[in-house]
Write an enzyme that holds these catalytic residues in place. Sequence first.
Site, PDB file in Angstrom:
ATOM      1  N   ASP A   1       0.833  -1.205   0.000  1.00 58.96           N
ATOM      2  CA  ASP A   1       0.000   0.000   0.000  1.00 58.96           C
ATOM      3  C   ASP A   1       0.869   1.258   0.000  1.00 58.96           C
ATOM      4  O   ASP A   1       0.616   2.220  -0.719  1.00 58.96           O
ATOM      5  CB  ASP A   1      -0.911  -0.027   1.247  1.00 58.96           C
TER       6      ASP A   1
ATOM      7  N   HIS B   1      -4.244   3.049  -7.127  1.00 53.66           N
ATOM      8  CA  HIS B   1      -5.418   2.773  -6.295  1.00 53.66           C
ATOM      9  C   HIS B   1      -6.697   2.617  -7.122  1.00 53.66           C
ATOM     10  O   HIS B   1      -7.601   1.881  -6.724  1.00 53.66           O
ATOM     11  CB  HIS B   1      -5.586   3.820  -5.190  1.00 53.66           C
TER      12      HIS B   1
ATOM     13  N   HIS C   1      -6.539  -0.866  -8.126  1.00 50.22           N
ATOM     14  CA  HIS C   1      -6.944  -1.660  -6.951  1.00 50.22           C
ATOM     15  C   HIS C   1      -8.464  -1.721  -6.851  1.00 50.22           C
ATOM     16  O   HIS C   1      -9.050  -2.788  -6.677  1.00 50.22           O
ATOM     17  CB  HIS C   1      -6.379  -1.054  -5.656  1.00 50.22           C
TER      18      HIS C   1
ATOM     19  N   HIS D   1      -5.530  -5.616   0.742  1.00 49.22           N
ATOM     20  CA  HIS D   1      -5.518  -4.329   0.034  1.00 49.22           C
ATOM     21  C   HIS D   1      -4.145  -4.092  -0.607  1.00 49.22           C
ATOM     22  O   HIS D   1      -4.052  -3.772  -1.786  1.00 49.22           O
ATOM     23  CB  HIS D   1      -5.852  -3.225   1.049  1.00 49.22           C
TER      24      HIS D   1
HETATM   25 ZN   LIG Z   1      -4.376   2.169   0.036  1.00 47.58          ZN
END
Ligand SMILES: [Zn+2]
Length: 381
Positions: A174, A257, A260, A274
């Site tokens: 992340d 992101h 993601h 994540h």
């Molecule tokens: Zn994140």
Amino acid sequence: MTTPIRTVMSPGRYVQGKGAIGRLGEFVSQIGSAPLIVADDVVWGFAGEQVSASFAGVGLRVERVEFGRFATAAAVDALVEKIRATKSDVIIGVGGGSTIDSAKAAGFLAGIRWVSVPTVASTDAPTSALSVIYTEEGEFVEYRFFPRNPDLVLIDTQIVADAPVEFLIAGVGDALATWLEARATAAANATTMAGGLPTQTGTALAKLSWDVIWENALPALDAVRDNLVTPALEKLVEANTLLSGLGFESGGLAAAHAIHNGLTAAPQTHGLTHGQKVNIGSLTQLVLEGAPRTEVEDFIEFTTLVGLPTTLTEIGLGLDDEKELRAIATASTLPGETIHNMPFVVTADDVLNALKSIERLSRSVRAARGLPAPVKYVQKH
Ligand SMILES: [Zn+2]
């Protein structure tokens, strides 16, 4: 049109250290007098005693409510009810990203203050003034933005060191995205998650997070494999949590992101963390950028050594999964997605091609650098 502004947001106080949980009551007592703690049974099992003792030390009652798996709209609404029923004036999320995001969203809706106590360094969610809301199945629904950050973020590095190393690996995934996305946002002079143009401060903190991770991640991960708190671990926890948190919020999110979020549309990815999904997003962003070859190759090597996925195979997808890959590409380029912060136009087709390309690219780099070929991750859920 409103005048463009530059802005930085941050939590009121950040506290980190071995045994820091023992001082939670002391810091919370400066914020409120009727705390409500949100923690799942696993977290409460290992942290409950220390948390309760720290509140007893400052003469505060402890009211604790359980938590499910995802930060869903229903979970948030249930917490708001609990806040009202208990007349609490500060809500404290103790646990992982979903627990913390739910506590923040509920505190905001109920009009009280909120505190983040991450028990793992697995995401950069704890410091920010936003929550990510998911469905019961773990699909991305929306970002909810709040006018302020948590009043306090407290993280005990011994608790981080006692947790399975997979959480810290996810946190590295992340946090590495933070610089890649902040640098793209700065190049585009686009709007950050703080609601203004990027500041030098936000962008610089994102870069610092990246540098600290490259220097400290591998020794810190090894320390945690033996449940040890070392200076490398302290630095990595700060990079994953504070620097990355400030860096993504005030530096900006971009393609990684958004990809993601797109990946959550594919059922194959639902058991992944994540950070694992974000790492696929980071590598795909580098491809979209046409980043220098050494940068791409070093990124593949480093994140493979960390234990993060760099291929579709590892996340349960393949080049034949045309339907899923197209759904991912479409979801990651929806209007309003942060992929539009990139300094060039990105279409769903661009994402589809970049995403497909990482399979062979990563396999080649790994073979050339003597790293193991990818295998599908064993998913925990
Ligand atoms: Zn994140």
